[in-house]
Design an enzyme around this catalytic site. Sequence first.
Site, PDB file in Angstrom:
ATOM      1  N   ASP A  24      32.816  55.591  49.083  1.00 36.07           N
ATOM      2  CA  ASP A  24      33.165  54.437  48.244  1.00 36.07           C
ATOM      3  C   ASP A  24      32.021  53.429  48.345  1.00 36.07           C
ATOM      4  OD1 ASP A  24      34.391  52.289  46.992  1.00 36.07           O
ATOM      5  OD2 ASP A  24      36.337  52.623  47.886  1.00 36.07           O
TER       6      ASP A  24
ATOM      7  N   THR B 203      31.005  53.501  55.650  1.00 32.16           N
ATOM      8  CA  THR B 203      31.393  54.418  56.726  1.00 32.16           C
ATOM      9  C   THR B 203      30.228  55.333  57.089  1.00 32.16           C
ATOM     10  OG1 THR B 203      33.650  54.350  55.889  1.00 32.16           O
ATOM     11  CG2 THR B 203      33.118  56.141  57.417  1.00 32.16           C
TER      12      THR B 203
HETATM   13  C1  PRP Z   1      38.337  55.789  53.634  1.00 27.20           C
HETATM   14  C2  PRP Z   1      37.847  57.162  53.272  1.00 27.20           C
HETATM   15  C3  PRP Z   1      36.424  57.171  53.755  1.00 27.20           C
HETATM   16  C4  PRP Z   1      36.005  55.721  53.656  1.00 27.20           C
HETATM   17  C5  PRP Z   1      35.125  55.541  52.460  1.00 27.20           C
HETATM   18  O1  PRP Z   1      38.797  55.851  54.932  1.00 27.20           O
HETATM   19  O2  PRP Z   1      38.618  58.162  53.881  1.00 27.20           O
HETATM   20  O3  PRP Z   1      36.323  57.599  55.101  1.00 27.20           O
HETATM   21  O4  PRP Z   1      37.202  54.952  53.496  1.00 27.20           O
HETATM   22  O5  PRP Z   1      34.856  54.201  52.200  1.00 27.20           O
HETATM   23  P1  PRP Z   1      33.421  53.528  52.320  1.00 27.20           P
HETATM   24  O6  PRP Z   1      32.437  54.442  51.661  1.00 27.20           O
HETATM   25  O7  PRP Z   1      33.640  52.240  51.554  1.00 27.20           O
HETATM   26  O8  PRP Z   1      33.131  53.295  53.760  1.00 27.20           O
HETATM   27  P2  PRP Z   1      39.826  54.805  55.569  1.00 27.20           P
HETATM   28  O9  PRP Z   1      39.081  53.890  56.464  1.00 27.20           O
HETATM   29  O10 PRP Z   1      40.657  54.206  54.469  1.00 27.20           O
HETATM   30  O11 PRP Z   1      40.713  55.655  56.516  1.00 27.20           O
HETATM   31  P3  PRP Z   1      41.596  56.953  56.230  1.00 27.20           P
HETATM   32  O12 PRP Z   1      40.619  58.087  56.061  1.00 27.20           O
HETATM   33  O13 PRP Z   1      42.415  57.082  57.455  1.00 27.20           O
HETATM   34  O14 PRP Z   1      42.422  56.732  54.979  1.00 27.20           O
END
Ligand code: PRP
Length: 186
Positions: free
Chosen positions: A114, A118
């Site tokens: 996104d 991360t």
């Molecule tokens: C979400 C998704 C990715 C990350 C992407 O995880 O699973 O790992 O966000 O977003 P970014 O590119 O903006 O960093 P989340 O932290 O929501 O946890 P989850 O996987 O437990 O749903």
Amino acid sequence: MPTTAETLARTGGKHISHVLFSEEQIARRVAELGEQITRDIPEGEDILVLGLLKGSFIFLSDLVREIRRPIEVDFLIVSSYGSGTESSGEVQLLYARQASIEGKHVILVEDIVDSGTTLNRLIPILETRGPRSLEVCALLHKHIAKEMVRDAKWVGFDCPQEFVIGYGLDHSEKYRHLPFVGVIEP
Ligand code: PRP
């Protein structure tokens, strides 16, 4: 298309405004990704498929069955979102593999790229642990990150700028078990 009774039973009556990627489309694409990975990683070398929990759990389960190589599977827990729909920019590493990743071809599996936060935070941490290679396989990619430390080598689908749920992706921990990727009505 109206939300089916089966989906409404799974969502507790919440309607889906639209399905972006159907169960059948996802299955076909995941099979292609597995073939690409099988081709791209040299034979006879150690492969570790590392899933980012929780969002990757369904994608990873389907993907590993399409990789025709000996592999190991493990998971990382990081969290970058709160319970809402906006990325907070914070990444917390809550659980990491104890055993070494040194010398292995590591395939980091993400449900979605996104903001890129991360991966930008996680990849440098994993690089210090000496993997032979470190590449990312993401089911969905929004292509909005201005700079990526390492972009995903294998991507399932380009994702529109919407808050998507299903096939592992949640909204406030709900809807991960939907077999398709879609957008839920507000
Ligand atoms: C979400 C998704 C990715 C990350 C992407 O995880 O699973 O790992 O966000 O977003 P970014 O590119 O903006 O960093 P989340 O932290 O929501 O946890 P989850 O996987 O437990 O749903």
